[in-house]
Design an enzyme around this catalytic site. Structure first.
Site, PDB file in Angstrom:
ATOM      1  N   GLY A  10       0.851  -1.193   0.000  1.00 50.17           N
ATOM      2  CA  GLY A  10       0.000   0.000   0.000  1.00 50.17           C
ATOM      3  C   GLY A  10       0.879   1.232   0.000  1.00 50.17           C
ATOM      4  N   ALA A  12       2.066   3.028   2.356  1.00 53.94           N
ATOM      5  CA  ALA A  12       3.153   3.057   3.346  1.00 53.94           C
ATOM      6  C   ALA A  12       4.314   2.180   2.902  1.00 53.94           C
ATOM      7  CB  ALA A  12       2.626   2.592   4.702  1.00 53.94           C
ATOM      8  N   SER A  38      -5.899  -1.547   1.217  1.00 55.63           N
ATOM      9  CA  SER A  38      -6.901  -0.482   1.387  1.00 55.63           C
ATOM     10  C   SER A  38      -6.570   0.754   0.561  1.00 55.63           C
ATOM     11  CB  SER A  38      -6.969  -0.051   2.860  1.00 55.63           C
ATOM     12  OG  SER A  38      -7.458  -1.092   3.651  1.00 55.63           O
ATOM     13  N   TRP A  41      -8.438   1.578  -2.415  1.00 58.73           N
ATOM     14  CA  TRP A  41      -9.879   1.776  -2.210  1.00 58.73           C
ATOM     15  C   TRP A  41     -10.212   3.140  -1.606  1.00 58.73           C
ATOM     16  CZ3 TRP A  41     -12.644  -3.263  -0.133  1.00 58.73           C
ATOM     17  CH2 TRP A  41     -12.352  -4.326  -0.990  1.00 58.73           C
ATOM     18  N   GLN A  43     -11.248   6.710  -0.922  1.00 60.49           N
ATOM     19  CA  GLN A  43     -12.148   7.537  -1.729  1.00 60.49           C
ATOM     20  C   GLN A  43     -11.980   9.020  -1.448  1.00 60.49           C
ATOM     21  OE1 GLN A  43     -16.111   6.188  -0.758  1.00 60.49           O
ATOM     22  NE2 GLN A  43     -15.933   4.321  -1.980  1.00 60.49           N
ATOM     23  N   GLU A 119     -14.600  17.075   5.153  1.00 63.38           N
ATOM     24  CA  GLU A 119     -15.034  15.840   5.830  1.00 63.38           C
ATOM     25  C   GLU A 119     -15.237  16.129   7.311  1.00 63.38           C
ATOM     26  OE1 GLU A 119     -13.025  12.171   4.693  1.00 63.38           O
ATOM     27  OE2 GLU A 119     -12.488  13.094   2.786  1.00 63.38           O
ATOM     28  N   ASP A 228      -2.162  -8.908   9.867  1.00 62.85           N
ATOM     29  CA  ASP A 228      -0.990  -9.804   9.937  1.00 62.85           C
ATOM     30  C   ASP A 228       0.224  -9.137  10.576  1.00 62.85           C
ATOM     31  OD1 ASP A 228      -2.751 -11.223   8.372  1.00 62.85           O
ATOM     32  OD2 ASP A 228      -1.305 -11.719   6.804  1.00 62.85           O
ATOM     33  N   HIS A 249     -16.863   3.251  10.256  1.00 61.78           N
ATOM     34  CA  HIS A 249     -17.319   4.278   9.318  1.00 61.78           C
ATOM     35  C   HIS A 249     -18.844   4.274   9.314  1.00 61.78           C
ATOM     36  CE1 HIS A 249     -17.801   6.757   5.782  1.00 61.78           C
ATOM     37  NE2 HIS A 249     -16.497   6.958   5.744  1.00 61.78           N
ATOM     38  N   ARG A 293     -16.719  10.967  13.274  1.00 59.98           N
ATOM     39  CA  ARG A 293     -17.194   9.671  12.790  1.00 59.98           C
ATOM     40  C   ARG A 293     -17.790   8.788  13.877  1.00 59.98           C
ATOM     41  NH1 ARG A 293     -12.873   7.616   8.445  1.00 59.98           N
ATOM     42  NH2 ARG A 293     -13.633   9.285   7.127  1.00 59.98           N
ATOM     43  N   HIS A 354     -13.667   0.102  10.011  1.00 54.29           N
ATOM     44  CA  HIS A 354     -13.018   0.832   8.925  1.00 54.29           C
ATOM     45  C   HIS A 354     -11.515   1.015   9.128  1.00 54.29           C
ATOM     46  CE1 HIS A 354     -12.735   3.618   5.601  1.00 54.29           C
ATOM     47  NE2 HIS A 354     -12.361   4.612   6.373  1.00 54.29           N
ATOM     48  N   ARG A 389      -9.405   8.627  14.621  1.00 58.53           N
ATOM     49  CA  ARG A 389      -8.673   9.298  13.541  1.00 58.53           C
ATOM     50  C   ARG A 389      -9.530  10.350  12.856  1.00 58.53           C
ATOM     51  NH1 ARG A 389      -8.539   8.145   7.894  1.00 58.53           N
ATOM     52  NH2 ARG A 389     -10.016   6.483   8.334  1.00 58.53           N
ATOM     53  N   SER A 394      -5.230   9.293   7.300  1.00 62.53           N
ATOM     54  CA  SER A 394      -4.438   8.049   7.313  1.00 62.53           C
ATOM     55  C   SER A 394      -3.542   7.931   6.102  1.00 62.53           C
ATOM     56  CB  SER A 394      -5.328   6.820   7.434  1.00 62.53           C
ATOM     57  OG  SER A 394      -6.419   6.932   6.598  1.00 62.53           O
ATOM     58  N   LEU A 395      -4.013   8.337   4.931  1.00 58.78           N
ATOM     59  CA  LEU A 395      -3.103   8.321   3.772  1.00 58.78           C
ATOM     60  C   LEU A 395      -1.919   9.236   4.075  1.00 58.78           C
ATOM     61  CD1 LEU A 395      -5.569   8.469   0.718  1.00 58.78           C
ATOM     62  CD2 LEU A 395      -4.221   6.507   1.479  1.00 58.78           C
TER      63      LEU A 395
HETATM   64  P1  FAD Z   1      -2.713  -1.091   2.712  1.00 50.31           P
HETATM   65  O1  FAD Z   1      -2.898  -0.134   1.619  1.00 50.31           O
HETATM   66  O2  FAD Z   1      -3.920  -1.775   3.241  1.00 50.31           O
HETATM   67  O3  FAD Z   1      -1.682  -2.199   2.193  1.00 50.31           O
HETATM   68  C1  FAD Z   1      -1.402  -3.334   2.986  1.00 50.31           C
HETATM   69  C2  FAD Z   1      -0.557  -4.261   2.145  1.00 50.31           C
HETATM   70  O4  FAD Z   1      -0.032  -5.334   2.912  1.00 50.31           O
HETATM   71  C3  FAD Z   1      -1.326  -4.921   1.009  1.00 50.31           C
HETATM   72  O5  FAD Z   1      -0.490  -4.876  -0.119  1.00 50.31           O
HETATM   73  C4  FAD Z   1      -1.504  -6.365   1.494  1.00 50.31           C
HETATM   74  O6  FAD Z   1      -1.670  -7.296   0.463  1.00 50.31           O
HETATM   75  C5  FAD Z   1      -0.202  -6.570   2.223  1.00 50.31           C
HETATM   76  N1  FAD Z   1      -0.193  -7.626   3.234  1.00 50.31           N
HETATM   77  C6  FAD Z   1      -1.035  -7.813   4.277  1.00 50.31           C
HETATM   78  N2  FAD Z   1      -0.637  -8.885   5.002  1.00 50.31           N
HETATM   79  C7  FAD Z   1       0.484  -9.370   4.408  1.00 50.31           C
HETATM   80  C8  FAD Z   1       1.355 -10.466   4.685  1.00 50.31           C
HETATM   81  N3  FAD Z   1       1.189 -11.292   5.743  1.00 50.31           N
HETATM   82  N4  FAD Z   1       2.397 -10.696   3.843  1.00 50.31           N
HETATM   83  C9  FAD Z   1       2.596  -9.896   2.752  1.00 50.31           C
HETATM   84  N5  FAD Z   1       1.798  -8.842   2.455  1.00 50.31           N
HETATM   85  C10 FAD Z   1       0.763  -8.589   3.285  1.00 50.31           C
HETATM   86  N6  FAD Z   1      -7.776   7.056   4.351  1.00 50.31           N
HETATM   87  C11 FAD Z   1      -7.620   8.353   3.973  1.00 50.31           C
HETATM   88  O7  FAD Z   1      -6.729   9.037   4.470  1.00 50.31           O
HETATM   89  N7  FAD Z   1      -8.466   8.895   3.039  1.00 50.31           N
HETATM   90  C12 FAD Z   1      -9.458   8.192   2.459  1.00 50.31           C
HETATM   91  O8  FAD Z   1     -10.172   8.707   1.613  1.00 50.31           O
HETATM   92  C13 FAD Z   1      -9.642   6.839   2.852  1.00 50.31           C
HETATM   93  N8  FAD Z   1     -10.647   6.099   2.316  1.00 50.31           N
HETATM   94  C14 FAD Z   1     -10.719   4.776   2.616  1.00 50.31           C
HETATM   95  C15 FAD Z   1     -11.668   3.985   1.990  1.00 50.31           C
HETATM   96  C16 FAD Z   1     -11.733   2.623   2.222  1.00 50.31           C
HETATM   97  C17 FAD Z   1     -12.753   1.772   1.537  1.00 50.31           C
HETATM   98  C18 FAD Z   1     -10.813   2.031   3.144  1.00 50.31           C
HETATM   99  C19 FAD Z   1     -10.843   0.564   3.423  1.00 50.31           C
HETATM  100  C20 FAD Z   1      -9.877   2.813   3.797  1.00 50.31           C
HETATM  101  C21 FAD Z   1      -9.819   4.191   3.536  1.00 50.31           C
HETATM  102  N9  FAD Z   1      -8.874   4.997   4.170  1.00 50.31           N
HETATM  103  C22 FAD Z   1      -8.750   6.303   3.797  1.00 50.31           C
HETATM  104  C23 FAD Z   1      -7.848   4.408   5.032  1.00 50.31           C
HETATM  105  C24 FAD Z   1      -6.557   4.227   4.218  1.00 50.31           C
HETATM  106  O9  FAD Z   1      -6.893   3.843   2.908  1.00 50.31           O
HETATM  107  C25 FAD Z   1      -5.654   3.166   4.814  1.00 50.31           C
HETATM  108  O10 FAD Z   1      -5.464   3.399   6.179  1.00 50.31           O
HETATM  109  C26 FAD Z   1      -4.295   3.189   4.128  1.00 50.31           C
HETATM  110  O11 FAD Z   1      -4.452   3.057   2.734  1.00 50.31           O
HETATM  111  C27 FAD Z   1      -3.432   2.057   4.650  1.00 50.31           C
HETATM  112  O12 FAD Z   1      -2.279   2.007   3.875  1.00 50.31           O
HETATM  113  P2  FAD Z   1      -1.199   0.917   4.214  1.00 50.31           P
HETATM  114  O13 FAD Z   1      -0.083   1.103   3.243  1.00 50.31           O
HETATM  115  O14 FAD Z   1      -0.900   0.956   5.643  1.00 50.31           O
HETATM  116  O15 FAD Z   1      -1.940  -0.491   3.972  1.00 50.31           O
HETATM  117  C1  SIN Z   2     -14.184   8.461   3.386  1.00 49.73           C
HETATM  118  O1  SIN Z   2     -13.963   8.815   2.226  1.00 49.73           O
HETATM  119  O2  SIN Z   2     -15.225   8.655   3.985  1.00 49.73           O
HETATM  120  C2  SIN Z   2     -13.096   7.740   4.108  1.00 49.73           C
HETATM  121  C3  SIN Z   2     -12.051   8.704   4.461  1.00 49.73           C
HETATM  122  C4  SIN Z   2     -11.161   8.148   5.515  1.00 49.73           C
HETATM  123  O3  SIN Z   2     -11.315   7.030   5.972  1.00 49.73           O
HETATM  124  O4  SIN Z   2     -10.266   8.897   5.923  1.00 49.73           O
END
Ligand code: FAD
Ligand code: SIN
Length: 578
Positions: A10, A12, A38, A41, A43, A119, A228, A249, A293, A354, A389, A394-395
C-alpha cells in the site's frame, strides 16, 4: 548497502521501499497483487494544510480534538507540518489532484488550483482528491510507476502473492530474516500451516500490512486486511498499543462498499426509515452529519436499533446528478450496483469497521521496540490518531511515516537503526488527570503482562467466520464487560480451525483484552458500562508478548512517554524519489 524487506504494497510500504532503495537492496513482499490493500480503495482523499485559510496549526488542532486526548501532540504537529511537502512529492511522482472546475464544488483553489473536499470534524475544507473519489487508486498507481522505474535500476525486487508468516530475530535480538510462503491462488484465501517456507535474510524489515478490518463481520476493508503485521510483530516481541480503538465508518452499503464522508461534506443528509433527519436538534452534536465519525456511527446504530435493525438512509439527491456522477464516479458505480439510483432516491447505509488506530507501537520514523523492525501505515501506531482518527489523515500519516522510515533506513546502515525503548510497566491504573490536549500522553506497558500469550493454542476449534461474528457482537460500536468477558472466556481455550482463524484469533484476543482493560469511553471506544471519559485514564496502554521483555525491565521505573519523532536521524528532504 544492506538488504531491507518491506512487507506490504500500500502507500506506506511503497513509499518506504522507494526511499530505502536509494541506498539499499529492497525486496517488497506482498500477499496478493500489488494493489490489493486499502490504499487503492481510498475515496475521500488526503488531508493537508495547503490552502490560504488553513495552517498546520489548525490541522494539528483538529487532529488532536478528534483523537479525544490520546493523540501524541508532537507526532501530530510533525504530521501537519510535513503534509504540504509530502503532497508536492506525490505530485512530483505523477499524482494529479483534482482542480477546481465546473463539476467540482470545491471553493477557493489551493496552490495548483486544487479543489478541496470537506469531511467530518475538519474545521476547514482541506481534503485533496484525485479522479473525484479515486484518490487511493491514483496514488497507488503513481507509486507503482515509480516502483517499476526502481526495479529497472536493479535494486528493487517485487514478490507478489507471497505472504510473510514470521519475523526472525538473531542472537543479538535484532531482526535478521523474514519467513514467507506462497499465497494461495484463490482470492481472499490464506496460506495453511503446511505451505513451504522460504527464509529471506534481512538487515531490516518494514511491516506495512495495513489494517485489521477483516476481524469484523462488517467492514470496508479488503480481504487482505487481517492484521498480519500486528500479530507478526507481537510474535517477534514488539509492543502493541491502542488496540481497543477501532474506527467504524458511518455510511457503508449493507452489502459492502463505502459511501465517502465527502458525500456528506458536499451536503448529503442522513434520514431515518420514515425519511426524517435524525441527527439534528436538541441532544445532538451541532455538526449533525459532519460530527466526528464515532458520534455519527453510534447515532446511526442507535437509530437502527429503534427501527428494528433497518439501515438508515443517506440522501444525496440535492447534490444533483452531475456532481454525483463526476465528483463521485466510484461511489456512483457502487450504489448503482447495489440497486440504488442515488440521483433520485436515498441510499441505505449502516456502520462498518473501517480503521485501526492501534497497532505496533512506533515513533514517526516507524521504529518499533524491536531493533531492525519497522511498522508503517495502518500497521503502526504513532499516536497521531489517538482514540479516533480525523478523516483523510491516514493516507497522509502513511505517507509521512513511510517516507521518514525509508529515509532513516537510507541514512544509516540498515542494520544500525536503533529500536524504541520498551515503555515502562504501569504500576497504577490512574496515571494522569490532565485534559489538556496539547500535553504529552504517557505510554505504559499494561499491568496485564502476566496475561496469557495471544498466540497460544487451546482445544476448542473456531473458524475465522465465527470469530468475525463474535468480534462484531462483542467488540463493535458499543461494548460492555459482560459481553466482552464472555468472548474472552471463549477465546481463552480456542484453537484455529482454518487459515483465516489462525490470523484472526490472536488479534481477537489482543483486541478483547485491550477493550476490557480500558474502563471508560473515549473516542471510538464506547462502553455502555463506563460511559464517561476519565481524565485519569489519559494514557496509552501497550502490551508485549509474555516472556519477550526481560524481568529487569518490569521493575525498572524509568518512564518512557509517548515516542519521540526521530527527526535528527532522518531529516525530511524534498528530493524526489528515484
Ligand atoms: P494497505 O494499503 O492496506 O496495504 C497493505 C498491504 O499489505 C497490502 O499490499 C496487502 O496485500 C499486504 N499484506 C497484508 N498482510 C500481508 C502479509 N502477511 N504478507 C505480505 N503482504 C501482506 N484514508 C484516507 O486518508 N483517506 C481516504 O479517503 C480513505 N478512504 C478509505 C476507503 C476505504 C474503503 C478504506 C478501506 C480505507 C480508507 N482509508 C482512507 C484508510 C486508508 O486507505 C488506509 O489506512 C491506508 O491506505 C493504509 O495504507 P497501508 O499502506 O498501511 O496499507
Ligand atoms: C471516506 O472517504 O469517507 C473515508 C475517508 C477516511 O477514511 O479517511
Amino acid at each position: 548497502m544492506g538488504h531491507v524487506v518491506v512487507i506490504g504494497s500500500g502507500i506506506a510500504g511503497l513509499i518506504s521501499a522507494l526511499r530505502a532503495a536509494r541506498v539499499h537492496d529492497v525486496t517488497l513482499v506482498t500477499k496478493a497483487e500489488l494493489t490489493a490493500g486499502s490504499t487503492a480503495w481510498a475515496q475521500g482523499g488526503i488531508a493537508a494544510a495547503v490552502f490560504a485559510d488553513d495552517s498546520p496549526e489548525l490541522h494539528a488542532r483538529d487532529t488532536l480534538a478528534a483523537g479525544a486526548g490520546l493523540s501524541d501532540p508532537e507526532a501530530v504537529r510533525l504530521l501537519a507540518r510535513e503534509g504540504a511537502a509530502r503532497l508536492h512529492d506525490l505530485v512530483a511522482l505523477g499524482v494529479e489532484f483534482d482542480r477546481v472546475s465546473g463539476a467540482s464544488t470545491g471553493s477557493a483553489a489551493g496552490p495548483l488550483g486544487w479543489a478541496r473536499g470537506l469531511e467530518a470534524a475538519h474545521s476547514v475544507a482541506r481534503v485533496l482528491h484525485a479522479g473525484g473519489d479515486a484518490t487511493g487508486r491514483i496514488i497507488e498507481s503513481a507509486l507503482a510507476g515509480a516502483l517499476d522505474a526502481a526495479r529497472a535500476q536493479g535494486r528493487m525486487h517485487v514478490r507478489e502473492h507471497t505472504t510473510a508468516v514470521a519475523i526472525v530475530r538473531g542472537g543479538d535480538g535484532r531482526v535478521c530474516a523474514v519467513d514467507v510462503v506462497p499465497s494461495p491462488t484463490a482470492a481472499g484465501a490464506h496460506p495453511g500451516a503446511d505451505a513451504p517456507v522460504e527464509r529471506l535474510a534481512a538487515d531490516a524489515v518494514v511491516l506495512a500490512t495495513g489494517g485489521n478490518g477483516q476481524l469484523y463481520r462488517h467492514t470496508t476493508n479488503p480481504p487482505v486486511a487481517t492484521g498480519d503485521g500486528v500479530v507478526l510483530g507481537y510474535a517477534a516481541g514488539a509492543a502493541v498499543v491502542d488496540l481497543e480503538f477501532v474506527q467504524f465508518h458511518p455510511t457503508v452499503l449493507p452489502g459492502g462498499g463505502l459511501v465517502s464522508e465527502a458525500v456528506r461534506g458536499e451536503g448529503a443528509v442522513l434520514l431515518d426509515a420514515a425519511g426524517r433527519r435524525f441527527l439534528t436538534g436538541a441532544g445532538h452534536d451541532p455538526r449533525a452529519e459532519l460530527a466526528p465519525r464515532d458520534v455519527v456511527a453510534r447515532a446511526i446504530a442507535a437509530q437502527m436499533r429503534e427501527q428494528s435493525g433497518a439501515p438508515v438512509l443517506l440522501d444525496a439527491t440535492a447534490l444533483g446528478a452531475g456532481v454525483l456522477r463526476e465528483r463521485f464516479p466510484t461511489i456512483d458505480r457502487l450504489v448503482r450496483a447495489a440497486g440504488f439510483d442515488w440521483t433520485r432516491e436515498p441510499v441505505a447505509v449502516t456502520p462498518a469497521a473501517h480503521y485501526a488506530m492501534g497497532g505496533l507501537l512506533t515513533d514517526m520514523s516507524g521504529r518499533t521496540t524491536v531493533a531492525g523492525l519497522f511498522a508503517v501505515g495502518e500497521t503502526g501506531s504513532t499516536g497521531v490518531h489517538g482514540a479516533n482518527r480525523l478523516a483523510s489523515n491516514s493516507l497522509l500519516e502513511a505517507l509521512v511515516v513511510g517516507w521518514l522510515a525509508g529515509d532513516l533506513l537510507a541514512a544509516a546502515p540498515a542494520a544500525a537503526a536503533p529500536s524504541l525503548p520498551t515503555p515502562a510497566l504501569s504500576t497504577t491504573q490512574d496515571q494522569r488527570g490532565d485534559d489538556d490536549l496539547t500535553a504529552a500522553v504517557p505510554t505504559r506497558l499494561s499491568g496485564g503482562l502476566e496475561a496469557a500469550d495471544a498466540l497460544r493454542n487451546g482445544t476448542i476449534p473456531v473458524t475465522g467466520d465465527y470469530l468475525r461474528d463474535r468480534a462484531w457482537d462483542a467488540l463493535g460500536l458499543l461494548r460492555d464487560e459482560s459481553t466482552m468477558s464472555e468472548l474472552a472466556r471463549e477465546l481463552a481455550d480456542a484453537r484455529p480451525a482454518d487459515a483465516l482463524a489462525a490470523r484472526l484469533l490472536p488479534l481477537a484476543r489482543l483486541t478483547a483484552e485491550a477493550a476490557r482493560a480500558r474502563r471508560e469511553s473515549r473516542g471510538a471506544h464506547a462502553r455502555t458500562d463506563y460511559p464517561a471519559t476519565e481524565p485519569a485514564l489519559r494514557w496509552r496502554r501497550a502490551w508485549v508478548r509474555p516472556g519477550s521483555v526481560s524481568p529487569e525491565l518490569l521493575t525498572r521505573d524509568a518512564a518512557v512517554d509517548a515516542p519521540e519523532p526521530a527527526l535528527a536521524a532522518a531529516a525530511p528532504t524534498r528530493e524526489a524519489t528515484r
